[in-house]
Design a protein around this motif. Structure first.
Motif, PDB file in Angstrom:
ATOM      1  N   ARG A  42       0.835  -1.203   0.000  1.00  0.00           N
ATOM      2  CA  ARG A  42       0.000   0.000   0.000  1.00  0.00           C
ATOM      3  C   ARG A  42       0.869   1.252   0.000  1.00  0.00           C
ATOM      4  NH1 ARG A  42      -2.958  -3.496   3.080  1.00  0.00           N
ATOM      5  NH2 ARG A  42      -5.165  -3.583   2.590  1.00  0.00           N
ATOM      6  N   PHE A  43       0.409   2.289  -0.689  1.00  0.00           N
ATOM      7  CA  PHE A  43       1.053   3.586  -0.570  1.00  0.00           C
ATOM      8  C   PHE A  43       0.767   4.113   0.836  1.00  0.00           C
ATOM      9  CE2 PHE A  43       0.181   3.757  -5.311  1.00  0.00           C
ATOM     10  CZ  PHE A  43       1.498   3.464  -5.659  1.00  0.00           C
ATOM     11  N   ALA A  44       1.560   5.059   1.289  1.00  0.00           N
ATOM     12  CA  ALA A  44       1.498   5.536   2.675  1.00  0.00           C
ATOM     13  C   ALA A  44       0.102   5.982   3.112  1.00  0.00           C
ATOM     14  CB  ALA A  44       2.496   6.670   2.874  1.00  0.00           C
ATOM     15  N   LEU A  45      -0.661   6.620   2.268  1.00  0.00           N
ATOM     16  CA  LEU A  45      -1.971   7.151   2.646  1.00  0.00           C
ATOM     17  C   LEU A  45      -3.126   6.342   2.045  1.00  0.00           C
ATOM     18  CD1 LEU A  45      -1.045  10.911   2.179  1.00  0.00           C
ATOM     19  CD2 LEU A  45      -1.257   9.664   4.345  1.00  0.00           C
ATOM     20  N   SER A  48      -7.500   0.366   2.879  1.00  0.00           N
ATOM     21  CA  SER A  48      -7.567  -1.060   2.599  1.00  0.00           C
ATOM     22  C   SER A  48      -8.132  -1.346   1.209  1.00  0.00           C
ATOM     23  CB  SER A  48      -8.412  -1.760   3.657  1.00  0.00           C
ATOM     24  OG  SER A  48      -9.689  -1.152   3.738  1.00  0.00           O
ATOM     25  N   VAL A  49      -8.612  -0.321   0.524  1.00  0.00           N
ATOM     26  CA  VAL A  49      -9.134  -0.455  -0.838  1.00  0.00           C
ATOM     27  C   VAL A  49      -8.163   0.228  -1.798  1.00  0.00           C
ATOM     28  CG1 VAL A  49     -11.063   0.055  -2.379  1.00  0.00           C
ATOM     29  CG2 VAL A  49     -11.503  -0.467   0.030  1.00  0.00           C
ATOM     30  N   PRO A  50      -7.630  -0.509  -2.777  1.00  0.00           N
ATOM     31  CA  PRO A  50      -6.684   0.107  -3.714  1.00  0.00           C
ATOM     32  C   PRO A  50      -7.266   1.344  -4.384  1.00  0.00           C
ATOM     33  CG  PRO A  50      -6.781  -2.276  -4.051  1.00  0.00           C
ATOM     34  CD  PRO A  50      -7.884  -1.923  -3.098  1.00  0.00           C
ATOM     35  N   GLY A  51      -6.469   2.423  -4.383  1.00  0.00           N
ATOM     36  CA  GLY A  51      -6.883   3.643  -5.053  1.00  0.00           C
ATOM     37  C   GLY A  51      -7.726   4.598  -4.230  1.00  0.00           C
ATOM     38  N   ILE A  52      -8.069   4.217  -3.004  1.00  0.00           N
ATOM     39  CA  ILE A  52      -8.785   5.125  -2.110  1.00  0.00           C
ATOM     40  C   ILE A  52      -7.805   5.572  -1.037  1.00  0.00           C
ATOM     41  CG2 ILE A  52     -10.653   5.391  -0.450  1.00  0.00           C
ATOM     42  CD1 ILE A  52     -12.288   3.443  -2.083  1.00  0.00           C
ATOM     43  N   PHE A  53      -7.659   6.890  -0.907  1.00  0.00           N
ATOM     44  CA  PHE A  53      -6.679   7.477   0.000  1.00  0.00           C
ATOM     45  C   PHE A  53      -7.392   8.303   1.057  1.00  0.00           C
ATOM     46  CE2 PHE A  53      -4.776   6.611  -4.031  1.00  0.00           C
ATOM     47  CZ  PHE A  53      -3.533   6.085  -3.715  1.00  0.00           C
ATOM     48  N   ILE A  77      -2.136  13.237  -3.807  1.00  0.00           N
ATOM     49  CA  ILE A  77      -2.251  13.505  -5.242  1.00  0.00           C
ATOM     50  C   ILE A  77      -1.166  12.746  -6.006  1.00  0.00           C
ATOM     51  CG2 ILE A  77      -2.026  15.297  -7.021  1.00  0.00           C
ATOM     52  CD1 ILE A  77      -4.709  15.275  -5.528  1.00  0.00           C
ATOM     53  N   ALA A  78       0.051  12.760  -5.483  1.00  0.00           N
ATOM     54  CA  ALA A  78       1.140  12.023  -6.133  1.00  0.00           C
ATOM     55  C   ALA A  78       0.837  10.527  -6.153  1.00  0.00           C
ATOM     56  CB  ALA A  78       2.459  12.302  -5.414  1.00  0.00           C
ATOM     57  N   PHE A  79       0.299  10.000  -5.049  1.00  0.00           N
ATOM     58  CA  PHE A  79      -0.048   8.577  -5.002  1.00  0.00           C
ATOM     59  C   PHE A  79      -1.197   8.249  -5.950  1.00  0.00           C
ATOM     60  CE2 PHE A  79       1.690   8.600  -0.455  1.00  0.00           C
ATOM     61  CZ  PHE A  79       2.910   8.088  -0.850  1.00  0.00           C
ATOM     62  N   VAL A  80      -2.167   9.143  -6.083  1.00  0.00           N
ATOM     63  CA  VAL A  80      -3.272   8.934  -7.025  1.00  0.00           C
ATOM     64  C   VAL A  80      -2.725   8.826  -8.444  1.00  0.00           C
ATOM     65  CG1 VAL A  80      -5.280  10.042  -8.102  1.00  0.00           C
ATOM     66  CG2 VAL A  80      -5.083   9.954  -5.606  1.00  0.00           C
ATOM     67  N   HIS A  81      -1.794   9.704  -8.799  1.00  0.00           N
ATOM     68  CA  HIS A  81      -1.194   9.648 -10.135  1.00  0.00           C
ATOM     69  C   HIS A  81      -0.472   8.318 -10.350  1.00  0.00           C
ATOM     70  CE1 HIS A  81      -1.825  13.780 -11.711  1.00  0.00           C
ATOM     71  NE2 HIS A  81      -2.037  14.015 -10.427  1.00  0.00           N
ATOM     72  N   ARG A  82       0.253   7.866  -9.346  1.00  0.00           N
ATOM     73  CA  ARG A  82       0.948   6.575  -9.461  1.00  0.00           C
ATOM     74  C   ARG A  82      -0.049   5.430  -9.606  1.00  0.00           C
ATOM     75  NH1 ARG A  82       5.500   6.240  -4.902  1.00  0.00           N
ATOM     76  NH2 ARG A  82       5.676   4.140  -5.772  1.00  0.00           N
ATOM     77  N   HIS A  83      -1.121   5.480  -8.818  1.00  0.00           N
ATOM     78  CA  HIS A  83      -2.157   4.443  -8.897  1.00  0.00           C
ATOM     79  C   HIS A  83      -2.802   4.423 -10.283  1.00  0.00           C
ATOM     80  CE1 HIS A  83      -5.560   1.899  -7.911  1.00  0.00           C
ATOM     81  NE2 HIS A  83      -6.339   2.848  -8.420  1.00  0.00           N
ATOM     82  N   LEU A  84      -3.136   5.603 -10.802  1.00  0.00           N
ATOM     83  CA  LEU A  84      -3.762   5.661 -12.131  1.00  0.00           C
ATOM     84  C   LEU A  84      -2.816   5.174 -13.218  1.00  0.00           C
ATOM     85  CD1 LEU A  84      -5.693   9.034 -11.826  1.00  0.00           C
ATOM     86  CD2 LEU A  84      -6.641   6.708 -11.778  1.00  0.00           C
ATOM     87  N   ALA A  85      -1.531   5.516 -13.121  1.00  0.00           N
ATOM     88  CA  ALA A  85      -0.557   5.034 -14.101  1.00  0.00           C
ATOM     89  C   ALA A  85      -0.446   3.521 -14.050  1.00  0.00           C
ATOM     90  CB  ALA A  85       0.802   5.684 -13.849  1.00  0.00           C
TER      91      ALA A  85
END
Length: 90
Positions: A42-45, A48-53, A77-85
């Protein structure tokens, strides 16, 4: 004022793990959920659901300070961009 002292998270789906006080678990703290289907940690923020921060007062373990919430928002926002990529590649 104690805005943010109580978690107002009852509207969230049950897939989003929370602590006993209703605050959202993120990053390593959210590892208790069995719904993780990614080949990455998981990204830091990330919840338990992928892509929800989650950021700011609603996040378990937050310091309840505006400046910290703003910083977490920028990180999210940076993590959202990584998730979308990552999602675009699958």
């Amino acid at each position: 004022l104690m805005i943010g002292a109580d978690a107002a998270t009852s509207w969230l789906p049950t897939d989003v793990d929370r602590d006993t006080n209703g605050f959202i678990l993120t990053g390593p703290d959210a590892l208790t959920g069995g719904r993780w289907d990614r080949d990455r940690p998981r990204f830091a923020l990330e919840t338990s659901v992928p892509g929800i921060f989650a950021v700011g007062d609603v996040r378990a373990g937050s310091v309840k300070r505006v400046a910290a919430a703003v910083g977490e928002g920028g990180m999210a926002i940076a993590f959202v961009h990584r998730h979308l990529a990552e999602t675009a590649l699958t």
